[in-house]
Structures are given as structure tokens and as C-alpha cells.
Design an enzyme around this catalytic site. Structure first.
Site, PDB file in Angstrom:
ATOM      1  N   ASN A 135       5.040  -1.654  -0.158  1.00  0.00           N
ATOM      2  CA  ASN A 135       4.249  -1.229  -1.318  1.00  0.00           C
ATOM      3  C   ASN A 135       4.988  -0.185  -2.142  1.00  0.00           C
ATOM      4  OD1 ASN A 135       1.903  -1.408  -2.874  1.00  0.00           O
ATOM      5  ND2 ASN A 135       0.937   0.325  -1.836  1.00  0.00           N
TER       6      ASN A 135
ATOM      7  N   GLU B 196       0.217   2.745  -8.228  1.00  0.00           N
ATOM      8  CA  GLU B 196      -0.367   1.927  -7.163  1.00  0.00           C
ATOM      9  C   GLU B 196      -1.746   1.409  -7.547  1.00  0.00           C
ATOM     10  OE1 GLU B 196       2.805   4.214  -5.065  1.00  0.00           O
ATOM     11  OE2 GLU B 196       1.552   4.431  -6.818  1.00  0.00           O
TER      12      GLU B 196
ATOM     13  N   ASP C  98       7.727   4.884   1.474  1.00  0.00           N
ATOM     14  CA  ASP C  98       8.701   4.562   0.430  1.00  0.00           C
ATOM     15  C   ASP C  98      10.124   4.729   0.936  1.00  0.00           C
ATOM     16  OD1 ASP C  98       6.567   4.105  -1.235  1.00  0.00           O
ATOM     17  OD2 ASP C  98       7.410   5.239  -2.900  1.00  0.00           O
TER      18      ASP C  98
ATOM     19  N   HIS D 122      -1.764   6.829  -2.356  1.00  0.00           N
ATOM     20  CA  HIS D 122      -1.525   8.107  -1.680  1.00  0.00           C
ATOM     21  C   HIS D 122      -1.886   9.307  -2.533  1.00  0.00           C
ATOM     22  CE1 HIS D 122       2.724   8.279  -3.543  1.00  0.00           C
ATOM     23  NE2 HIS D 122       2.176   7.163  -3.954  1.00  0.00           N
ATOM     24  N   ARG D 123      -1.581   9.271  -3.823  1.00  0.00           N
ATOM     25  CA  ARG D 123      -1.901  10.412  -4.690  1.00  0.00           C
ATOM     26  C   ARG D 123      -3.422  10.555  -4.864  1.00  0.00           C
ATOM     27  NH1 ARG D 123       2.773  12.697  -3.928  1.00  0.00           N
ATOM     28  NH2 ARG D 123       4.511  11.468  -4.694  1.00  0.00           N
TER      29      ARG D 123
ATOM     30  N   ASP E 164       3.368  12.918 -11.018  1.00  0.00           N
ATOM     31  CA  ASP E 164       2.865  12.820  -9.653  1.00  0.00           C
ATOM     32  C   ASP E 164       2.114  14.057  -9.186  1.00  0.00           C
ATOM     33  OD1 ASP E 164       3.658  10.210  -9.223  1.00  0.00           O
ATOM     34  OD2 ASP E 164       5.619  10.765  -8.419  1.00  0.00           O
TER      35      ASP E 164
ATOM     36  N   LYS F 221       2.329   6.725   2.506  1.00  0.00           N
ATOM     37  CA  LYS F 221       3.321   6.207   1.558  1.00  0.00           C
ATOM     38  C   LYS F 221       4.287   7.301   1.126  1.00  0.00           C
ATOM     39  CE  LYS F 221       3.770   3.340  -2.525  1.00  0.00           C
ATOM     40  NZ  LYS F 221       4.826   4.092  -3.213  1.00  0.00           N
TER      41      LYS F 221
ATOM     42  N   SER G  61       9.881   4.972 -16.326  1.00  0.00           N
ATOM     43  CA  SER G  61      11.294   5.349 -16.374  1.00  0.00           C
ATOM     44  C   SER G  61      12.079   4.692 -15.244  1.00  0.00           C
ATOM     45  CB  SER G  61      11.429   6.868 -16.271  1.00  0.00           C
ATOM     46  OG  SER G  61      11.050   7.324 -14.980  1.00  0.00           O
TER      47      SER G  61
ATOM     48  N   ASN H  47       1.014   6.617 -18.457  1.00  0.00           N
ATOM     49  CA  ASN H  47       1.776   5.944 -17.400  1.00  0.00           C
ATOM     50  C   ASN H  47       1.096   6.043 -16.036  1.00  0.00           C
ATOM     51  OD1 ASN H  47       2.385   8.704 -17.386  1.00  0.00           O
ATOM     52  ND2 ASN H  47       4.403   8.392 -16.512  1.00  0.00           N
TER      53      ASN H  47
END
Length: 429
Positions: free
Chosen positions: A89, A336, A48, A382-383, A308, A409, A164, A331
Site C-alpha cells: 500500500n 491513501e 512503506d 495511517h495519518r 503530512d 504504514k 510531487s 493534494n
């Protein structure tokens, strides 16, 4: 490349928290929008933040970087005319630059990740920019997208229901417009804490914005200039959440340094949630220490402000005694991947007992562990990759995570740090 995660008996050691991706991308953009030279110290190195580096350079910023800092000569309110921009991405980078590109005449954003970012909607930001005079060609609110400026200030309405990031994008853009702007946010604004981070960065860059208490109305004076300056990026809570959660589900003695106690990152809540789950965790002088026993209790948590970190906390709850509930997290569906349906599908494959509602994740804990012995889909997220790694640490049989390299990412060194702490992890082609 895939990763095989095997049952691990103990985690032990000390690491430095990686630098915050969210703050890095915001500081880089603020520096690019300044007339003059700025310095960003301790920037994050991730897909990112690298996407933001590359894109602002293509738009005319001049960057010089060493091991500790990036020096940026900004393009101010006059980004260079370019025909095509590729953000990879990086969803936040795309949304911020969709707004900034409206300062130019014609920028085309390409779609190089059709199965990930290419599926994510941007209708609400497109609508807001259209209200401001932009002409936008798009694929049903998705990439590829072409933005044709210029735009003007005035009254604009943007929905906060999905992300947001649309609001943050407008907050970066509107101070540079000639006229004053008034931004009204409709619906239930997601991730208000992250908007607070945007406002914090803008204030440091000399931008004045008036916001009401619930972030439903913003008044932005026009004709402002971003001030060139020096910024220091703080440690990242979203990535560190996975490390802290992993340490909490195993016998451990793990130290994570450079996690500001008074941080405005919403994901700082992971410290409080793990304590609520009775993880032995201390957090003083910007140092978090987990001396885990592997024993946890169920928890209920409103995840909106800590988006996150939710997946990592859910992974910890897989092994907690009792039923955990993470609510107000709709949300997560617009990231991704659908981080509720897709993530829970992989947890079930691994042997977890989980269920979903539209805006909730419910976890029926299995303190004895899960079966494992499966190959599961990372969904290029990634998460998801980091959270599934936590589950694999207490699986009876190895878990293979497909395409685990997408962890880069946000946290390229995640598996290096986990291995350094003693995790039984192996890369395979």
C-alpha cells in the site's frame, strides 16, 4: 484490530523520534541504483520502508541488516528481470519504482489494496514515462500497471498538480539514461519541500541536477552513476507532528528527541504552527519539548509544504479557541484516502465542527472538548489514525478507531509511544 481511545488527563515523558520514512525510502533507492555497497544508518521500520526493502531486493539488490543499519549492494542501472512486483500500500514506493522499472523490459505491478492504493491515480507519471518511450498498460491510470522499457532521455513534461512524487520518480531515473534530459513541470507543483528532499539525497549520491528557483524546469545530464556511500536517516517530523499536537491539547510535559532544527522536512512547520497556536513549545539542540496547558488559539496556515502534518494540526485546532483555516491542501485528496472529505466525516462523527472546501479545511474550535462515544473509520490511512487518536484524548466518551493497525504504514510504534506518555489507549480485536 481496533483501538479504543479514552479521555486522558495528562501526557508526560520523553521519546526518540522515529526515523524518517521519506528519507529512508529515498536512501534505499539511491543505494540500490549504485554500483557498489552502501550503508543506511538508522533506517525507518514501517510498511512503506519495508516495501522498498522488499522490492529493491526482488529487483536484484543484496541487503544485510542489523539493529542499526542496512548494508546494500546495488544493482546499478540494471535491475533484475522479474515478472511481478508488489509494493503493498506504499504510494511513493510504487511511483518511484514505476520509473525505475522502465530500465527493465517488462515489470507488472499488482493491485493488492484495491480500496486504498488501488484507487489512487498515476496518470501524470504514466504520461511522462510514455513520452520517454515506455509502453504502459494500466487500469485507467490505476493499478494493476505494467511497464515495458527501455526509455530514453530528452525533453519530458510532467504535471505537478496532483503529487510531487511523479517528479521525484523522474529525477531518480533520468540521470541513468544515456542522453541528457530536460524535465518541465506544469501546473502548481505540490509539496516542493519534498522535492528538495529528493534533490538532497541525489546530491549526496553524487548525482548532478540543475533546477530553477521555482522547480518548474530541471536539466539532468545523462550517463551518470549513483555513488555508493553512507547515509544517516534523520528523525521524522510527520510522525512526530502527531505526538507534539497531542501534547499541545492536554496538560503535558513531553520531550521528543532527534528532531533536527535545520531539517528540510516541510513538516517541521508543525513546531511553528503549534507555537502560533500558543502551545508552550521549545525546540533547541534537536530536542522539542511541549509543556502543554490544553489551551490553544486558532491559526491560519498554508499546508502545501507540510502535507503530512496537516491532519495532526487540524486535530489540535479542533480544541482551539476560534476558527482555524488550513488552505492550499488539495493534494490531501490524493493520498491513501481523501484526507479532506473522509477525515472530516470522521471528525464530525466524533463531535468536531469542521467544514471543507476544495482545497481548504476549516475548523471551528471547541475548547470544551467533543462528545465522542462513536466508532469511526480509519479509511486504512495511517495519518487519519494518528490524528483521530489526538481527538479521542479529549472526547467525553471513548472513541473506537477501526483497523487502527494500519498506523504501521509509517509509525508502527505510535500507540506504544502514546501509551508510554500516559495516553489512555487500548487495543481490541
Amino acid at each position: 484490530m481496533d483501538v479504543i481511545v479514552r479521555r486522558t488527563e495528562k501526557l508526560e515523558g520523553a521519546i526518540e523520534a522515529l526515523s524518517s520514512k521519506n528519507y529512508t525510502t529515498r536512501y534505499l533507492l539511491a543505494a540500490a541504483l549504485a554500483d557498489g555497497t552502501s550503508t543506511v544508518r538508522f533506517p525507518a521500520h514501517s510498511e512503506d520502508s519495508d516495501a522498498m526493502r522488499r522490492c529493491i531486493a526482488e529487483l536484484g539488490a543484496e541487503l544485510e541488516e542489523d539493529d542499526e543499519k542496512i548494508v546494500i549492494k546495488g544493482f546499478g542501472r540494471q535491475p533484475k528481470k522479474i515478472a511481478e512486483l508488489n509494493v503493498g500500500n506504499a504510494g511513493a514506493v510504487l511511483r518511484f519504482l514505476l520509473a525505475v522499472s522502465a530500465l527493465s523490459e517488462d515489470v507488472h505491478f499488482v493491485n493488492t489494496y484495491p480500496d486504498s492504493l488501488g484507487k489512487r491515480p498515476h496518470d501524470d507519471l504514466i504520461d511522462a514515462l510514455t513520452q520517454m518511450g515506455a509502453r504502459i498498460d494500466h487500469n485507467g491510470g490505476r493499478l494493476p500497471i505494467t511497464v515495458k522499457g527501455p526509455v530514453k532521455g530528452g525533453k519530458v513534461t510532467v504535471s505537478g498538480e496532483v503529487s510531487s512524487q511523479y517528479l521525484s520518480a523522474l529525477l531518480f531515473l533520468t540521470p541513468l539514461l544515456e542522453a541528457d534530459s530536460e524535465i518541465t513541470v506544469t501546473g502548481d507543483l505540490k509539496s516542493k519541500v519534498v522535492v528538495g528532499q529528493t534533490l538532497e539525497v541525489l546530491e549526496q549520491a553524487g548525482i548532478a541536477i540543475e533546477a530553477n528557483d521555482d522547480y518548474s524546469l530541471f536539466r539532468v545530464p545523462g550517463g551518470q552513476f549513483y555513488r555508493a556511500g553512507e547515509y544517516a536517516v534523520q528523525g521524522d517530523y510527520p510522525g512526530s507532528a502527531a505526538i507534539l499536537a497531542a501534547a499541545s491539547v492536554l496538560p503535558s510535559d513531553v520531550t521528543v528527541r532527534r528532531l533536527a532544527v535545520n531539517s528540510k522536512q516541510g513538516e517541521r512547520a508543525v513546531v511553528d504552527v503549534l507555537r502560533m497556536m500558543e502551545a508552550p513549545l521549545t525546540h533547541e539542540n534537536d530536542i522539542a519539548v511541549v509543556r502543554g496547558t490544553g489551551s490553544l488559539k486558532a491559526v491560519e496556515f498554508d499546508g502545501d509544504a507540510a502535507t503530512d502534518a496537516v491532519l495532526a494540526m487540524v486535530a489540535a485546532a479542533v480544541f482551539a479557541e476560534g476558527t482555524s483555516r488550513f488552505y492550499n491542501v488539495e493534494n490531501l485528496r490524493y493520498k491513501e484516502c481523501d484526507r479532506i472529505t473522509d477525515y472530516l466525516a470522521e471528525l464530525r462523527k466524533a463531535g468536531a465542527d469542521v467544514e471543507e472546501k476544495r482545497d481548504e479545511i476549516i475548523v471551528h474550535g471547541r475548547p470544551q472538548g467533543v462528545a465522542g462515544g462513536v466508532r469511526i473509520d480509519s479509511h486504512y490511512d495511517h495519518r487519519v489514525i494518528m490524528a483521530l487518536t489526538i481527538v479521542g484524548l479529549r472526547a467525553d466518551q471513548p472513541i473506537t478507531i477501526a483497523d487502527a493497525y494500519h498506523v504501521a504504514k509509517s509509525y508502527p510504534g505510535f500507540f506504544d509511544d502514546m501509551i508510554a506518555l500516559g495516553a489512555n489507549v487500548e487495543w481490541v480485536k
